[in-house]
Design an enzyme around this catalytic site. Structure first.
Site, mmCIF file in Angstrom:
data_model
loop_
_atom_site.group_PDB
_atom_site.id
_atom_site.type_symbol
_atom_site.label_atom_id
_atom_site.label_comp_id
_atom_site.label_asym_id
_atom_site.label_seq_id
_atom_site.Cartn_x
_atom_site.Cartn_y
_atom_site.Cartn_z
ATOM 1 N N ALA A 1 39.490 41.163 51.592
ATOM 2 C CA ALA A 1 38.961 42.460 52.043
ATOM 3 C C ALA A 1 38.570 43.318 50.852
ATOM 4 C CB ALA A 1 40.010 43.189 52.883
ATOM 5 N N GLU A 51 41.848 43.557 48.633
ATOM 6 C CA GLU A 51 42.596 42.290 48.755
ATOM 7 C C GLU A 51 41.630 41.118 48.589
ATOM 8 O OE1 GLU A 51 44.614 42.272 52.519
ATOM 9 O OE2 GLU A 51 45.665 44.152 52.081
ATOM 10 N N PRO A 52 42.157 39.924 48.370
ATOM 11 C CA PRO A 52 41.258 38.771 48.236
ATOM 12 C C PRO A 52 40.326 38.624 49.446
ATOM 13 C CG PRO A 52 43.456 38.184 47.509
ATOM 14 C CD PRO A 52 43.554 39.581 48.053
ATOM 15 N N SER A 69 34.579 44.979 50.202
ATOM 16 C CA SER A 69 33.675 45.975 50.793
ATOM 17 C C SER A 69 34.122 46.342 52.199
ATOM 18 C CB SER A 69 32.251 45.410 50.838
ATOM 19 O OG SER A 69 31.808 45.122 49.532
ATOM 20 N N GLY A 91 17.269 45.656 19.302
ATOM 21 C CA GLY A 91 16.922 44.285 18.916
ATOM 22 C C GLY A 91 18.185 43.446 18.781
ATOM 23 N N ILE A 115 43.625 45.529 41.065
ATOM 24 C CA ILE A 115 44.210 46.871 41.127
ATOM 25 C C ILE A 115 44.380 47.465 39.719
ATOM 26 C CG2 ILE A 115 46.142 48.268 42.015
ATOM 27 C CD1 ILE A 115 44.251 46.858 44.155
ATOM 28 N N GLU A 123 34.820 51.353 43.374
ATOM 29 C CA GLU A 123 34.654 52.534 44.245
ATOM 30 C C GLU A 123 33.500 52.331 45.226
ATOM 31 O OE1 GLU A 123 36.426 55.728 43.469
ATOM 32 O OE2 GLU A 123 37.422 54.938 41.699
ATOM 33 N N GLN A 130 18.268 46.730 24.138
ATOM 34 C CA GLN A 130 16.983 46.108 23.816
ATOM 35 C C GLN A 130 16.328 46.771 22.600
ATOM 36 O OE1 GLN A 130 15.991 43.425 25.241
ATOM 37 N NE2 GLN A 130 13.932 43.235 24.401
#
Ligand SMILES: Cc1cc2nc3c(=O)[nH]c(=O)nc-3n(C[C@H](O)[C@H](O)[C@H](O)COP(=O)(O)OP(=O)(O)OC[C@H]3O[C@@H](n4cnc5c(N)ncnc54)[C@H](O)[C@@H]3O)c2cc1C
Length: 381
Positions: A130, A127-128, A132, A340, A157, A364, A337
């Site tokens: 919640a 959620e916005p 981690s 190039g 989601i 995850e 890299q």
């Protein structure tokens, strides 16, 4: 290939390899340009049973062990990430709660639909407020006579705009929260009060969608409660535990493809009169990448095998996800890299894979959260 992978799985993995080479790689550019998976390709994926590899055979899936599944997934991940994404949610975070904690009725109803790919699954936890800290979710589910009323909003989601069924994690007891106050629900597309909000505009991952999911007095019948009231936090953590190994498997697949692209280009590209593969700086990039992939691959097979044999792999799953996804990102950077300026150009595909692999260190559970969980285990009395 790991010697513990079953013979049947080896044959299937060879089929997946051919499918990736012959059917997936030729349409990668069009997926990237249009953000759409070709219907014919998805149809073939359904025919191959790819949506139900981890779903038990009594419910219409292939019932693969996690070890076998991870190696099939690793091969599939070598093509466009949207191809991996559409099937891996049905095999993982979108179905695992029903497989592990669903009632017989829920399993008989949903799992065959998910295994065949007729239903697309989605897992709605974040959620916005919640991410981690999943225990801080604010979406609530209030008991009514006939079921539950969900209110709140999820974001980021995966599959939300195309999903037929969601596993939704919501608070059922504000006092208890993660200690028995969070529950899991099965919510069907078209449920009263369920709305898909804005589509997220992302840095990579074209063709696999993230969106907001909004619940406004969304009614879920009693039969939609998953695993008993109050068990939702445990269900979510168990689901993510397994999902971390899938993320690692995909990251290794992407890393292996990048390394082979790097080797090929290093042998072809000439500067100062010789192939750049003859310069030690380039050789070290390749050697470091191969070494990391070997280590990540062994971590994956060991952890998945132990999971299949009933061991608690919480810490190893975090270590494997952390190492595999961080390594794959480093490999993407090195391979870009060594190309190039060409590495920065869309035509090499490296820049696409560089953008796609970046998300793996976030979803995850972020790398920091994996380290936090590993350290917590090390420091516990
Ligand atoms: C492509 C994509 C697909 C996703 N799909 C889904 C999905 O299908 N379902 C779903 O529910 N979610 C999904 N997510 C959400 C994902 O799981 C979260 O983004 C992730 O858990 C991190 O949460 P956050 O974005 O809120 O970051 P935050 O939690 O706000 O973290 C911000 C930063 O702080 C760090 N941090 C936070 N806490 C700590 C700590 N204790 N110690 C050290 N550092 C810390 C984080 O590592 C990060 O660097 C998806 C995300 C992405 C990018």
């Amino acid at each position: 290939m790991d010697e513990r992978i079953t013979q049947d799985a080896r044959h299937f993995i060879d089929t997946v390899k051919r499918f990736v080479r012959d059917e997936c790689m030729p349409v990668e550019d069009s997926i990237e340009e249009t953000g759409m998976l070709p219907e014919a390709l998805v149809g073939k994926m359904k025919d191959m049973g790819l949506f139900g590899l981890r779903i038990p055979s009594e419910y219409g899936g292939a019932g693969m062990d996690l070890l076998d599944y991870c190696y099939a997934l690793k091969e599939l991940s070598k093509s466009h990430d949207a191809i991996r994404a559409i099937m891996s949610v049905n095999n993982g975070i979108g179905s695992m709660a029903i497989v592990n904690d669903g009632t017989e009725e829920q399993k008989r109803h949903y799992l065959p639909l998910l295994a065949s790919g007729e239903y697309i699954a989605s897992f709605a936890l974040t959620e916005p407020g919640a991410g981690s800290d999943a225990s801080a979710i604010a979406t609530t589910a209030e008991k009514t006579d006939r079921g539950w009323l969900l209110n709140g909003m999820k974001h980021f989601i995966t599959n939300a705009p195309v999903a037929d069924v969601f596993t939704v994690i919501a608070v059922t007891d504000r006092e208890k929260r993660a200690r028995g106050g969070i529950s899991a629900f099965i919510v069907e597309k078209g449920s009263r009060g369920l709305r898909i909000g804005s589509l997220h505009n992302t840095m990579g991952g074209k063709g696999w969608l993230q969106a907001e999911v909004i619940f406004e007095d969304c009614f879920v019948p009693d039969a939609g409660l998953l695993g008993g009231q109050g068990s939702g936090f445990k269900i979510a953590m168990k689901t993510l535990n397994e999902g971390r190994l899938s993320a690692a498997a995909s990251a290794i697949g992407i890393g292996e493809r990048l390394l082979s692209m790097g080797i090929e280009y290093a042998k072809l590209r000439k500067q100062f009169g010789k192939p750049i593969s003859e310069f030690e700086a380039i050789q070290w990039m390749l050697a470091d990448s191969a070494t990391e992939l070997y280590a990540a691959d062994r971590m994956l097979s060991d952890t998945a095998y132990r999971f299949d044999h009933g061991e608690d792999i919480r810490t190893q799953s975090s270590m494997t996800k952390l190492f595999a996804t961080e390594s794959a990102f480093k490999i993407a950077d090195r391979v870009l890299q060594l190309h190039g300026g060409m590495g920065f150009m869309k035509e090499t595909k490296v820049e696409r894979m560089f953008r796609d692999i970046r998300a793996y260190r976030i979803f995850e559970g972020t790398s920091e959260i994996q380290r936090f969980m590993i350290a917590r285990e090390l420091l516990k009395d």
